[in-house]
Design an enzyme around this catalytic site. Sequence first.
Site, PDB file in Angstrom:
ATOM      1  N   ASP A  34      -2.205 -36.461  50.680  1.00 52.58           N
ATOM      2  CA  ASP A  34      -1.398 -36.613  51.899  1.00 52.58           C
ATOM      3  C   ASP A  34      -0.616 -35.350  52.236  1.00 52.58           C
ATOM      4  O   ASP A  34       0.397 -35.410  52.922  1.00 52.58           O
ATOM      5  CB  ASP A  34      -0.426 -37.777  51.724  1.00 52.58           C
ATOM      6  CG  ASP A  34       0.514 -37.570  50.541  1.00 52.58           C
ATOM      7  OD1 ASP A  34       0.105 -36.926  49.557  1.00 52.58           O
ATOM      8  OD2 ASP A  34       1.659 -38.046  50.590  1.00 52.58           O
ATOM      9  N   LYS A 147       3.612 -44.310  51.709  1.00 48.84           N
ATOM     10  CA  LYS A 147       4.435 -43.492  50.815  1.00 48.84           C
ATOM     11  C   LYS A 147       5.576 -42.866  51.595  1.00 48.84           C
ATOM     12  O   LYS A 147       5.401 -42.447  52.740  1.00 48.84           O
ATOM     13  CB  LYS A 147       3.585 -42.397  50.183  1.00 48.84           C
ATOM     14  CG  LYS A 147       4.343 -41.605  49.127  1.00 48.84           C
ATOM     15  CD  LYS A 147       3.639 -40.314  48.769  1.00 48.84           C
ATOM     16  CE  LYS A 147       4.300 -39.157  49.470  1.00 48.84           C
ATOM     17  NZ  LYS A 147       3.945 -37.853  48.931  1.00 48.84           N
ATOM     18  N   GLU A 188       9.477 -43.575  46.473  1.00 47.89           N
ATOM     19  CA  GLU A 188       9.413 -42.299  45.735  1.00 47.89           C
ATOM     20  C   GLU A 188      10.744 -41.549  45.775  1.00 47.89           C
ATOM     21  O   GLU A 188      10.992 -40.764  46.685  1.00 47.89           O
ATOM     22  CB  GLU A 188       8.303 -41.400  46.297  1.00 47.89           C
ATOM     23  CG  GLU A 188       8.192 -40.081  45.557  1.00 47.89           C
ATOM     24  CD  GLU A 188       7.085 -39.153  46.070  1.00 47.89           C
ATOM     25  OE1 GLU A 188       6.973 -38.038  45.548  1.00 47.89           O
ATOM     26  OE2 GLU A 188       6.349 -39.549  46.995  1.00 47.89           O
ATOM     27  N   GLU A 190      12.102 -38.688  44.217  1.00 51.23           N
ATOM     28  CA  GLU A 190      11.729 -37.584  43.317  1.00 51.23           C
ATOM     29  C   GLU A 190      12.941 -36.749  42.931  1.00 51.23           C
ATOM     30  O   GLU A 190      13.659 -36.245  43.786  1.00 51.23           O
ATOM     31  CB  GLU A 190      10.675 -36.665  43.958  1.00 51.23           C
ATOM     32  CG  GLU A 190      10.356 -35.495  43.032  1.00 51.23           C
ATOM     33  CD  GLU A 190       9.253 -34.559  43.524  1.00 51.23           C
ATOM     34  OE1 GLU A 190       8.906 -33.638  42.759  1.00 51.23           O
ATOM     35  OE2 GLU A 190       8.756 -34.742  44.650  1.00 51.23           O
ATOM     36  N   LYS A 230       7.203 -44.620  42.600  1.00 54.42           N
ATOM     37  CA  LYS A 230       6.618 -43.302  42.298  1.00 54.42           C
ATOM     38  C   LYS A 230       7.741 -42.350  41.880  1.00 54.42           C
ATOM     39  O   LYS A 230       8.308 -41.651  42.710  1.00 54.42           O
ATOM     40  CB  LYS A 230       5.865 -42.752  43.510  1.00 54.42           C
ATOM     41  CG  LYS A 230       5.218 -41.376  43.242  1.00 54.42           C
ATOM     42  CD  LYS A 230       4.281 -40.933  44.349  1.00 54.42           C
ATOM     43  CE  LYS A 230       3.737 -39.546  44.048  1.00 54.42           C
ATOM     44  NZ  LYS A 230       2.677 -39.116  44.988  1.00 54.42           N
ATOM     45  N   SER A 301       0.095 -40.958  40.339  1.00 60.13           N
ATOM     46  CA  SER A 301      -0.111 -40.721  41.769  1.00 60.13           C
ATOM     47  C   SER A 301      -0.012 -39.214  41.931  1.00 60.13           C
ATOM     48  O   SER A 301       1.033 -38.670  42.261  1.00 60.13           O
ATOM     49  CB  SER A 301       0.944 -41.437  42.611  1.00 60.13           C
ATOM     50  OG  SER A 301       0.745 -41.154  43.987  1.00 60.13           O
ATOM     51  N   TYR A 363       7.077 -30.838  51.138  1.00 55.72           N
ATOM     52  CA  TYR A 363       5.762 -31.177  51.692  1.00 55.72           C
ATOM     53  C   TYR A 363       5.643 -30.600  53.081  1.00 55.72           C
ATOM     54  O   TYR A 363       6.032 -31.213  54.036  1.00 55.72           O
ATOM     55  CB  TYR A 363       5.579 -32.710  51.734  1.00 55.72           C
ATOM     56  CG  TYR A 363       5.161 -33.265  50.396  1.00 55.72           C
ATOM     57  CD1 TYR A 363       3.822 -33.424  50.101  1.00 55.72           C
ATOM     58  CD2 TYR A 363       6.097 -33.579  49.439  1.00 55.72           C
ATOM     59  CE1 TYR A 363       3.426 -33.913  48.871  1.00 55.72           C
ATOM     60  CE2 TYR A 363       5.700 -34.070  48.205  1.00 55.72           C
ATOM     61  CZ  TYR A 363       4.364 -34.233  47.930  1.00 55.72           C
ATOM     62  OH  TYR A 363       3.975 -34.726  46.711  1.00 55.72           O
TER      63      TYR A 363
END
Length: 363
Positions: A34, A147, A188, A190, A230, A301, A363
Site C-alpha cells: 500500500d 489500514k 496501527e 506505530e 498492527k 504485515s 508513507y
Amino acid sequence: MTHQYPALTPEQKKELHDIALRIVAPGKGILAADESTGSMAKRLNPIGVENTEENRRRYRQLLFTADQRIDSCIGGVIFFHETLYQNTDDGTSFAKLIKDRGIVVGIKVDKGVVPLAGTNGETTTQGLDGLSERCAQYKKDGADFAKWRSVLKISDTTPSELAIFENANVLARYASICQQNGIVPIVEPEILPDGEHDLQRCQYVTEKVLAAVYKALSDHHVYLEGTLLKPNMVTAGHSCPTKYSSEEIAMATVTALRRTVPPAVPGVTFLSGGQSEEEASVNLNAINNCPLARPWALTFSYGRALQASALGAWRGELNNEKAATEEFIKRAEANGLAALGKYESSGTGGAAGKSLYVANHAY
C-alpha cells in the site's frame, strides 16, 4: 451508568470476525503493498526505475501473480487506492485476481500524518472526513479490510500524553467507521525505532500506547473480534549501543501485548519497522516460540521485509520478473513458517540481511 446502543447486527459481527480470522489463519500474514505514490518513488528510484503508474502496476503485478506457493502464507494484501483499480496485462483487475485466490483484499484509508500543534514535533493522522463514504465504495469494489497508520516517537519528551490520546482516539474513530461499512480495521499505532532508547523503554512506551488504544476502542464500542492490531515489535532504538537477542525482543514484545491487548482480538500482524528481511523473520519466529501464553495469532504485515530482495532482483527489467517473484515467494514462505514458529534461519548474509531502516519513516 453508560449506555451502548447496538452498533452492529449479529450478522455484521459474524462477517467481520470471519474476515479477520481468514487473514490470520495459521501460517498466514499480510503483504503490505500500500505504498503511496511518493513512497514508491523511494523504492523505485534507487533501482533506476522511473516512478510512473505503469511501472508501479508492473511491479505489483509481479507480486500478485506469484504462483500458488504464496496462497498458504499470504492471507491478505493491502492495496493503495491506485492499485485497487489497476489490472493485469490480460485485463483482470488486481482485486479480482487476489480474491479468486482466496486472499482477502485490503485498502489503506488514512491520508498521512500531519503536525500536532502544541507538541515537540509529534503528529496525528488525517483522513476521517468522508471516510464512511470511501469505505462504502471500497467495500463495493472488493476490499474487506483497511489500514490506518498512526505514528509515535520515543525521545526524552515524547510520546506526550496528548499525542498518545489523540492518536488512540483517531484510530478508534476510524475503526468504528470501517466496521459500520463491513470492513475489518487494522489498527496501527506505530512507535518508530528512531533513537537511542533501550528495550525496556520501548516496552514501557508500547504498553502505555496500546493501553490507551484499547481504552479508546472500548469507548467507541468497537467490536474487537472484528479487528486486527498492527503494532511495532518491542525493539531498542536504532542508535541504541546495546544489542538484544531475538529471544529478548520476543519476551518484551509478548509481555507488552499480554498486558494490554484483549484476547478477543483475533490477530496481531506486526510491522517490520525497518528491520532487515531476515531480522523480521527471525524475530517473528522467536515471538511464536516465546514461553508465554499467546491468545492471539501472531503474524506479519510486512512491506519492505517482503519486498526488498524482490525489488533488488527486478530493477524494472522484463527478463528479471521471474527472479524477482521468486525472491518475494522466498520471503513469504519464510514468514509463513515464522508465524508458526517453524522458521530456521540460514544466516543474515546477502540482500535479506541488509538493514531497511529509514529515519523518521513516512508513507
